[in-house]
Motif scaffolding. Structure first.
Motif, PDB file in Angstrom:
ATOM      1  N   LEU A  50      39.122   2.846  -0.574  1.00 17.43           N
ATOM      2  CA  LEU A  50      38.162   3.172  -1.624  1.00 17.43           C
ATOM      3  C   LEU A  50      37.072   4.092  -1.083  1.00 17.43           C
ATOM      4  O   LEU A  50      36.717   5.097  -1.707  1.00 17.43           O
ATOM      5  CB  LEU A  50      37.537   1.892  -2.174  1.00 17.43           C
ATOM      6  CG  LEU A  50      36.362   2.075  -3.149  1.00 17.43           C
ATOM      7  CD1 LEU A  50      36.824   2.832  -4.384  1.00 17.43           C
ATOM      8  CD2 LEU A  50      35.775   0.738  -3.528  1.00 17.43           C
ATOM      9  N   LEU A  51      36.549   3.781   0.098  1.00 18.14           N
ATOM     10  CA  LEU A  51      35.533   4.623   0.708  1.00 18.14           C
ATOM     11  C   LEU A  51      36.091   6.005   1.026  1.00 18.14           C
ATOM     12  O   LEU A  51      35.432   7.028   0.806  1.00 18.14           O
ATOM     13  CB  LEU A  51      35.006   3.958   1.990  1.00 18.14           C
ATOM     14  CG  LEU A  51      34.239   2.647   1.801  1.00 18.14           C
ATOM     15  CD1 LEU A  51      33.929   2.016   3.158  1.00 18.14           C
ATOM     16  CD2 LEU A  51      32.958   2.879   1.018  1.00 18.14           C
ATOM     17  N   ALA A  52      37.328   6.055   1.516  1.00 19.14           N
ATOM     18  CA  ALA A  52      37.929   7.339   1.876  1.00 19.14           C
ATOM     19  C   ALA A  52      38.178   8.210   0.653  1.00 19.14           C
ATOM     20  O   ALA A  52      37.967   9.423   0.685  1.00 19.14           O
ATOM     21  CB  ALA A  52      39.244   7.100   2.618  1.00 19.14           C
ATOM     22  N   LEU A  53      38.609   7.591  -0.443  1.00 21.25           N
ATOM     23  CA  LEU A  53      38.978   8.352  -1.639  1.00 21.25           C
ATOM     24  C   LEU A  53      37.788   9.040  -2.296  1.00 21.25           C
ATOM     25  O   LEU A  53      37.971   9.933  -3.120  1.00 21.25           O
ATOM     26  CB  LEU A  53      39.667   7.423  -2.648  1.00 21.25           C
ATOM     27  CG  LEU A  53      41.140   7.153  -2.349  1.00 21.25           C
ATOM     28  CD1 LEU A  53      41.631   5.973  -3.154  1.00 21.25           C
ATOM     29  CD2 LEU A  53      41.978   8.376  -2.640  1.00 21.25           C
ATOM     30  N   ARG A  54      36.592   8.647  -1.946  1.00 22.19           N
ATOM     31  CA  ARG A  54      35.422   9.310  -2.523  1.00 22.19           C
ATOM     32  C   ARG A  54      35.259  10.723  -1.986  1.00 22.19           C
ATOM     33  O   ARG A  54      34.596  11.547  -2.615  1.00 22.19           O
ATOM     34  CB  ARG A  54      34.164   8.488  -2.215  1.00 22.19           C
ATOM     35  CG  ARG A  54      34.108   7.181  -2.996  1.00 22.19           C
ATOM     36  CD  ARG A  54      32.923   6.333  -2.596  1.00 22.19           C
ATOM     37  NE  ARG A  54      32.853   5.103  -3.403  1.00 22.19           N
ATOM     38  CZ  ARG A  54      32.052   4.094  -3.129  1.00 22.19           C
ATOM     39  NH1 ARG A  54      31.253   4.145  -2.082  1.00 22.19           N
ATOM     40  NH2 ARG A  54      32.038   3.024  -3.907  1.00 22.19           N
ATOM     41  N   ARG A  55      35.831  11.013  -0.814  1.00 19.60           N
ATOM     42  CA  ARG A  55      35.642  12.336  -0.218  1.00 19.60           C
ATOM     43  C   ARG A  55      36.929  12.942   0.309  1.00 19.60           C
ATOM     44  O   ARG A  55      36.894  13.925   1.042  1.00 19.60           O
ATOM     45  CB  ARG A  55      34.636  12.235   0.938  1.00 19.60           C
ATOM     46  CG  ARG A  55      33.213  12.010   0.457  1.00 19.60           C
ATOM     47  CD  ARG A  55      32.249  11.869   1.596  1.00 19.60           C
ATOM     48  NE  ARG A  55      30.885  11.726   1.101  1.00 19.60           N
ATOM     49  CZ  ARG A  55      29.908  11.142   1.774  1.00 19.60           C
ATOM     50  NH1 ARG A  55      30.142  10.641   2.950  1.00 19.60           N
ATOM     51  NH2 ARG A  55      28.696  11.062   1.262  1.00 19.60           N
ATOM     52  N   LEU A  56      38.057  12.385  -0.074  1.00 18.68           N
ATOM     53  CA  LEU A  56      39.324  12.875   0.448  1.00 18.68           C
ATOM     54  C   LEU A  56      40.210  13.340  -0.701  1.00 18.68           C
ATOM     55  O   LEU A  56      40.395  12.594  -1.667  1.00 18.68           O
ATOM     56  CB  LEU A  56      40.024  11.749   1.222  1.00 18.68           C
ATOM     57  CG  LEU A  56      41.173  12.140   2.140  1.00 18.68           C
ATOM     58  CD1 LEU A  56      40.657  12.989   3.295  1.00 18.68           C
ATOM     59  CD2 LEU A  56      41.855  10.894   2.688  1.00 18.68           C
TER      60      LEU A  56
END
Length: 326
Positions: A260-266
């Motif tokens: 979830l954290l990664a998908l905000r900027r990936l």
């Protein structure tokens, strides 16, 4: 390979997979986040590290699950993972039970059924064949979905490459792998494809992680009779519950959060390519935790399926960029 999926479960995953936000919505999530974008190095390496850490958590969690199977059986371990993960997610998300339409409930229940079926079939597979081989066969489900959805000729190449990997993995026949275990892994791949479709629909109908928590709860209820039938009171041994909680956290809660954290900027395509590495991560986890060594042919088979999965993702991503209005 989960480029059409809400992050696992995936599972997951897979699992693990699956995460909470749809990869397709990653761009929108990034635009909605306040503040200036991070520097180039942090922007590229930070989210990638989170996704890789999530993949490691999922597959090493699966290795711990295999170690737990002699105590509780494959279905007992699935029940422990889903029930404990559901309790954690309900405590964190506190999803609303009212105010949803029949179509909303039908979607989330189907999503939960796909999640429960995928996990039960996959754990039956890893009870019979090496972890790396099971994940390699399972990933064919999302790969087939990606190939069919893209409808591009080049994807026939990726499908042929993956098929070559499967032939190598089976050594010309799946007797060496255990045909029942291989069949369970392939069936889990089919359920993974269904999981991808209904994960996306659930993400569009429910806010935040509510849909995921509700689906996990239904998957837990679905698996509970099977787990109790197979393991009975062995499920409630404190040491078994402790290991089950470790599996739930490693294979569900932690990777969901990291992804979830990664998908905000990936970008979604980059996320999906990283998910394509899961068969290789699973093989490493099987070797390090379970001493499941791979033959050169099996190693090459996993490489072929990983390359095919990455190729299909990149092809679909490039087609999306060229599409009108993309």
């Amino acid at each position: 390979m989960k480029d059409a999926q809400s992050a696992r479960t995936g599972t997951g995953a897979q699992a693990g997979a699956a995460a909470v936000v749809l990869p397709e919505a990653a761009g929108a999530a990034a635009q909605g986040a306040g503040g200036a974008p991070p520097s180039g190095a942090r922007r590229s390496l930070g989210p990638v590290a989170l996704v890789v850490a999530g993949g490691l958590s999922v597959q090493f969690g699966a290795a711990v699950a295999v170690m737990l199977m002699p105590r509780a059986g494959a279905l007992g371990v699935v029940t422990l993972r889903l029930v404990l993960a559901a309790l954690v997610l309900f405590a964190i998300c506190r999803p609303r039970l009212r105010g949803h339409s029949r179509a909303d409930w039908a979607t989330v229940i189907t999503f939960g059924a796909a999640m429960g079926g995928m996990n039960m079939l996959f754990y039956q597979a890893v009870d019979r064949i090496p972890l790396g081989a099971a994940v390699t066969l399972e990933v064919l489900g999302p790969l087939a979905l990606s190939v069919i959805a893209s409808r591009r000729l080049v994807n026939l190449l990726w499908a042929a490459l993956a098929l070559g990997g499967v032939v190598l993995l089976g050594g010309g026949g799946f007797e060496r792998l255990d045909p029942v275990g291989a069949a369970f892994a392939l069936a889990a791949g089919g359920m993974w494809a269904a999981y991808i479709i209904f994960s996306a629909r659930t993400g569009r109908r429910f806010p935040q992680a509510d849909g995921l928590a509700l689906a996990m709860g239904f998957a837990a209820l679905l698996s509970l009779p099977f787990g109790l039938l197979e393991a009975g009171s062995r499920l409630f041994v404190p040491s078994t519950l402790g290991l089950g909680l470790a599996v739930a956290l490693m294979s569900s809660v932690l990777p969901y959060t990291l992804e979830l954290l990664a998908l905000r900027r990936l970008p979604a395509a980059t996320f999906a390519v990283l998910m394509s590495l899961e068969p290789a991560i699973a093989a490493a986890a099987g070797f390090l935790v379970l001493s499941q060594a791979l033959s050169p042919a099996e190693g090459l088979a996993i490489v072929l399926v990983v390359v095919a999965s990455m190729g299909a993702v990149r092809t679909q991503a490039s087609a999306g960029k060229r599409a009108p209005g993309a």
